[in-house]
Scaffold this motif. Structure first.
Motif, PDB file in Angstrom:
ATOM      1  N   ARG A 174       0.842  -1.199   0.000  1.00 21.86           N
ATOM      2  CA  ARG A 174       0.000   0.000   0.000  1.00 21.86           C
ATOM      3  C   ARG A 174       0.878   1.251   0.000  1.00 21.86           C
ATOM      4  O   ARG A 174       0.547   2.263  -0.635  1.00 21.86           O
ATOM      5  CB  ARG A 174      -0.902   0.010   1.235  1.00 21.86           C
ATOM      6  CG  ARG A 174      -2.010  -1.045   1.259  1.00 21.86           C
ATOM      7  CD  ARG A 174      -2.721  -0.985   2.597  1.00 21.86           C
ATOM      8  NE  ARG A 174      -3.706  -2.021   2.812  1.00 21.86           N
ATOM      9  CZ  ARG A 174      -5.021  -1.907   2.605  1.00 21.86           C
ATOM     10  NH1 ARG A 174      -5.500  -0.765   2.141  1.00 21.86           N
ATOM     11  NH2 ARG A 174      -5.846  -2.895   2.852  1.00 21.86           N
ATOM     12  N   LEU A 175       1.983   1.181   0.728  1.00 21.28           N
ATOM     13  CA  LEU A 175       2.925   2.295   0.800  1.00 21.28           C
ATOM     14  C   LEU A 175       3.917   2.257  -0.359  1.00 21.28           C
ATOM     15  O   LEU A 175       4.122   3.262  -1.060  1.00 21.28           O
ATOM     16  CB  LEU A 175       3.686   2.248   2.128  1.00 21.28           C
ATOM     17  CG  LEU A 175       2.846   2.304   3.404  1.00 21.28           C
ATOM     18  CD1 LEU A 175       3.724   2.065   4.626  1.00 21.28           C
ATOM     19  CD2 LEU A 175       2.121   3.639   3.532  1.00 21.28           C
ATOM     20  N   ILE A 176       4.517   1.098  -0.573  1.00 21.78           N
ATOM     21  CA  ILE A 176       5.590   0.970  -1.576  1.00 21.78           C
ATOM     22  C   ILE A 176       5.092   1.368  -2.960  1.00 21.78           C
ATOM     23  O   ILE A 176       5.752   2.152  -3.674  1.00 21.78           O
ATOM     24  CB  ILE A 176       6.126  -0.476  -1.594  1.00 21.78           C
ATOM     25  CG1 ILE A 176       6.837  -0.811  -0.274  1.00 21.78           C
ATOM     26  CG2 ILE A 176       7.065  -0.691  -2.780  1.00 21.78           C
ATOM     27  CD1 ILE A 176       7.098  -2.295  -0.065  1.00 21.78           C
ATOM     28  N   LEU A 177       3.935   0.851  -3.359  1.00 15.67           N
ATOM     29  CA  LEU A 177       3.448   1.072  -4.721  1.00 15.67           C
ATOM     30  C   LEU A 177       2.866   2.468  -4.922  1.00 15.67           C
ATOM     31  O   LEU A 177       2.576   2.865  -6.051  1.00 15.67           O
ATOM     32  CB  LEU A 177       2.436  -0.008  -5.102  1.00 15.67           C
ATOM     33  CG  LEU A 177       3.008  -1.432  -5.126  1.00 15.67           C
ATOM     34  CD1 LEU A 177       1.936  -2.454  -5.448  1.00 15.67           C
ATOM     35  CD2 LEU A 177       4.170  -1.552  -6.112  1.00 15.67           C
ATOM     36  N   ASN A 178       2.715   3.211  -3.829  1.00 16.36           N
ATOM     37  CA  ASN A 178       2.330   4.619  -3.948  1.00 16.36           C
ATOM     38  C   ASN A 178       3.555   5.526  -4.008  1.00 16.36           C
ATOM     39  O   ASN A 178       3.425   6.727  -4.234  1.00 16.36           O
ATOM     40  CB  ASN A 178       1.444   5.026  -2.771  1.00 16.36           C
ATOM     41  CG  ASN A 178       0.735   6.342  -3.013  1.00 16.36           C
ATOM     42  OD1 ASN A 178      -0.180   6.424  -3.819  1.00 16.36           O
ATOM     43  ND2 ASN A 178       1.170   7.400  -2.326  1.00 16.36           N
ATOM     44  N   GLY A 179       4.731   4.932  -3.758  1.00 14.63           N
ATOM     45  CA  GLY A 179       5.950   5.730  -3.754  1.00 14.63           C
ATOM     46  C   GLY A 179       6.312   6.297  -2.398  1.00 14.63           C
ATOM     47  O   GLY A 179       7.194   7.148  -2.296  1.00 14.63           O
ATOM     48  N   ASP A 180       5.653   5.829  -1.338  1.00 14.59           N
ATOM     49  CA  ASP A 180       5.995   6.287   0.013  1.00 14.59           C
ATOM     50  C   ASP A 180       7.316   5.662   0.447  1.00 14.59           C
ATOM     51  O   ASP A 180       7.741   4.626  -0.064  1.00 14.59           O
ATOM     52  CB  ASP A 180       4.882   5.901   0.993  1.00 14.59           C
ATOM     53  CG  ASP A 180       3.553   6.538   0.627  1.00 14.59           C
ATOM     54  OD1 ASP A 180       3.508   7.772   0.489  1.00 14.59           O
ATOM     55  OD2 ASP A 180       2.560   5.801   0.474  1.00 14.59           O
ATOM     56  N   SER A 181       7.951   6.285   1.416  1.00 15.31           N
ATOM     57  CA  SER A 181       9.266   5.842   1.870  1.00 15.31           C
ATOM     58  C   SER A 181       9.149   4.578   2.726  1.00 15.31           C
ATOM     59  O   SER A 181       8.484   4.581   3.771  1.00 15.31           O
ATOM     60  CB  SER A 181       9.930   6.958   2.683  1.00 15.31           C
ATOM     61  OG  SER A 181      11.194   6.536   3.149  1.00 15.31           O
ATOM     62  N   VAL A 182       9.786   3.511   2.245  1.00 18.60           N
ATOM     63  CA  VAL A 182       9.819   2.228   2.960  1.00 18.60           C
ATOM     64  C   VAL A 182      11.251   1.702   2.855  1.00 18.60           C
ATOM     65  O   VAL A 182      11.842   1.751   1.772  1.00 18.60           O
ATOM     66  CB  VAL A 182       8.824   1.213   2.346  1.00 18.60           C
ATOM     67  CG1 VAL A 182       8.970  -0.160   2.998  1.00 18.60           C
ATOM     68  CG2 VAL A 182       7.394   1.715   2.483  1.00 18.60           C
TER      69      VAL A 182
END
Length: 210
Positions: A174-182
């Motif tokens: 959910r985070l990774i594929l939105n481009g959020d920092s992980v």
């Protein structure tokens, strides 16, 4: 093999992470099943015939003969008990309990992530605005827990693959594929789970246009 044909009710867009969890379990076990879709936006899950079938009026619901069961964790656990040849939970009781803990946590906590990073991000490629402070805090909690669970960067949470790996990968994506920092090691972990054939079978389903 099942004495009765298996039917799995899922959402029409194939975006429910819970329906995905059961779909992957069935594929991992090599069980034949029919996939039936419900338009949740049109409230088909509240129709009388489905309400009589599914106690919770939600997806997924698994039907086997005259037995119907809703709630994804309950379904996965049932399938693992009745069709144990290929396990989707760890064999060790303590590890199995931890896998169920991870599943229960992902389903009951981290609401700001689920609200601000719907699975349309994961399965339709939608992009959402920056996280709110509440969602940032939830993301920090998710990342810290995932790093603790995956200390030493193992391939899987509990030595061997389990269905909890899929559930955790969905939440991270959910985070990774939105481009959020992980963190990179969690990105690599999620990507590894995504490459599994049973997961790819769900990811590659033909989805209707939104």
């Amino acid at each position: 093999m099942p004495a009765h044909p298996l039917r799995l009710y899922v959402d029409a867009q194939f975006t429910s992470p819970y329906a995905m969890s059961v779909f992957v379990t069935l594929r991992e076990k090599g069980l034949a099943f029919d996939t039936l879709t419900l338009d949740l936006d049109a409230a088909h899950n509240q129709a009388t015939d489905y309400a009589q079938l599914s106690l919770t009026q939600r997806v997924p619901t698994l039907v086997e003969g005259d037995f119907a069961l809703a709630e994804s964790s309950a379904i996965c656990e049932y399938l693992d008990e009745v069709y144990p040849q290929t396990a989707v939970y760890p064999k060790d009781p303590k590890q199995r309990a931890r896998a169920r803990q991870v599943q229960a946590w992902l389903r009951s906590d981290l609401l700001p992530i689920r609200q601000e990073r719907s699975t349309l991000v994961v399965f339709y490629g939608q992009k959402m605005p920056p996280l709110s402070s509440a969602a940032e805090a939830a993301a920090g909690k998710l990342i810290a827990a995932a790093q603790a669970l995956l200390a030493g960067e193992p391939d899987y949470l509990f030595g061997e693959w389990s269905i909890a790996d899929v559930d955790l990968a969905v939440m991270l994506n959910r985070l990774i594929l939105n481009g959020d920092s992980v963190p990179a090691e969690l990105v690599a972990y999620a990507r590894r789970q995504w490459q599994r054939p049973s997961v790819q079978a769900w990811v590659n389903l033909q989805r209707p246009a939104l």
